[in-house]
Design a protein around this motif. Sequence first.
Motif, PDB file in Angstrom:
ATOM      1  N   LEU A   1       0.820  -1.211   0.000  1.00  0.00           N
ATOM      2  CA  LEU A   1       0.000   0.000   0.000  1.00  0.00           C
ATOM      3  C   LEU A   1       0.856   1.263   0.000  1.00  0.00           C
ATOM      4  N   GLN A   2       1.953   1.253   0.746  1.00  0.00           N
ATOM      5  CA  GLN A   2       2.860   2.400   0.781  1.00  0.00           C
ATOM      6  C   GLN A   2       3.479   2.641  -0.591  1.00  0.00           C
ATOM      7  N   LEU A   3       3.853   1.586  -1.270  1.00  0.00           N
ATOM      8  CA  LEU A   3       4.432   1.710  -2.600  1.00  0.00           C
ATOM      9  C   LEU A   3       3.419   2.296  -3.576  1.00  0.00           C
ATOM     10  N   VAL A   4       2.180   1.850  -3.495  1.00  0.00           N
ATOM     11  CA  VAL A   4       1.118   2.387  -4.352  1.00  0.00           C
ATOM     12  C   VAL A   4       0.906   3.866  -4.042  1.00  0.00           C
ATOM     13  N   GLU A   5       0.865   4.206  -2.764  1.00  0.00           N
ATOM     14  CA  GLU A   5       0.664   5.604  -2.354  1.00  0.00           C
ATOM     15  C   GLU A   5       1.787   6.484  -2.892  1.00  0.00           C
ATOM     16  N   GLN A   6       3.016   6.002  -2.808  1.00  0.00           N
ATOM     17  CA  GLN A   6       4.141   6.776  -3.340  1.00  0.00           C
ATOM     18  C   GLN A   6       4.008   6.958  -4.842  1.00  0.00           C
ATOM     19  N   GLY A   7       3.553   5.927  -5.527  1.00  0.00           N
ATOM     20  CA  GLY A   7       3.356   6.022  -6.973  1.00  0.00           C
ATOM     21  C   GLY A   7       2.292   7.037  -7.326  1.00  0.00           C
ATOM     22  N   ILE A   8       1.209   7.059  -6.558  1.00  0.00           N
ATOM     23  CA  ILE A   8       0.134   8.021  -6.802  1.00  0.00           C
ATOM     24  C   ILE A   8       0.636   9.442  -6.555  1.00  0.00           C
ATOM     25  N   GLU A   9       1.365   9.639  -5.458  1.00  0.00           N
ATOM     26  CA  GLU A   9       1.893  10.966  -5.142  1.00  0.00           C
ATOM     27  C   GLU A   9       2.869  11.432  -6.219  1.00  0.00           C
TER      28      GLU A   9
END
Length: 151
Positions: free
Chosen positions: A124-132
């Motif tokens: 989830l953190q990796l996805v969040e970083q990608g979105i940001e």
Amino acid sequence: MKKMLRIAAGIALSACVIAFVGCKSLPTVQEQFNTFCPIVTADLQTISTSPLLNADQQAKAQKAHDLNVKVCAAGASISVADAKDLANTALPAVVTIISAVPDTPSFPSTTIALALNTFGPLVLQLVEQGIETAQGASAPVAASAPVAASQ
């Protein structure tokens, strides 16, 4: 007894701090993800074929395995829906299943559950970083020079 537990917890915390202080830098989320992917894939493969589980439980583990393989292979083109399904639904379902299985030398269920519980938030953190990162790239760039005041 409580005092001994507090002492043991303090020693463990101190060891963690000392270990991190010796590092030049902590691994990034991407580096952790790259390290955990093959481990989690192997764990899920083992779980999905384990004779300790019934067919329904094995099917849930197989679903988690398939999602994990898909997410790990996706790299930068990771599907947000797949990642969220893996982290929020599939992995917790497998953790619930294996938590009911007693630890054995050939099936360390507690250790596997810990690894799976760690991997979900990492995804989830990796996805969040990608979105940001994607949002930051599409954001308008601020002017670099101040605008002169009108007189």
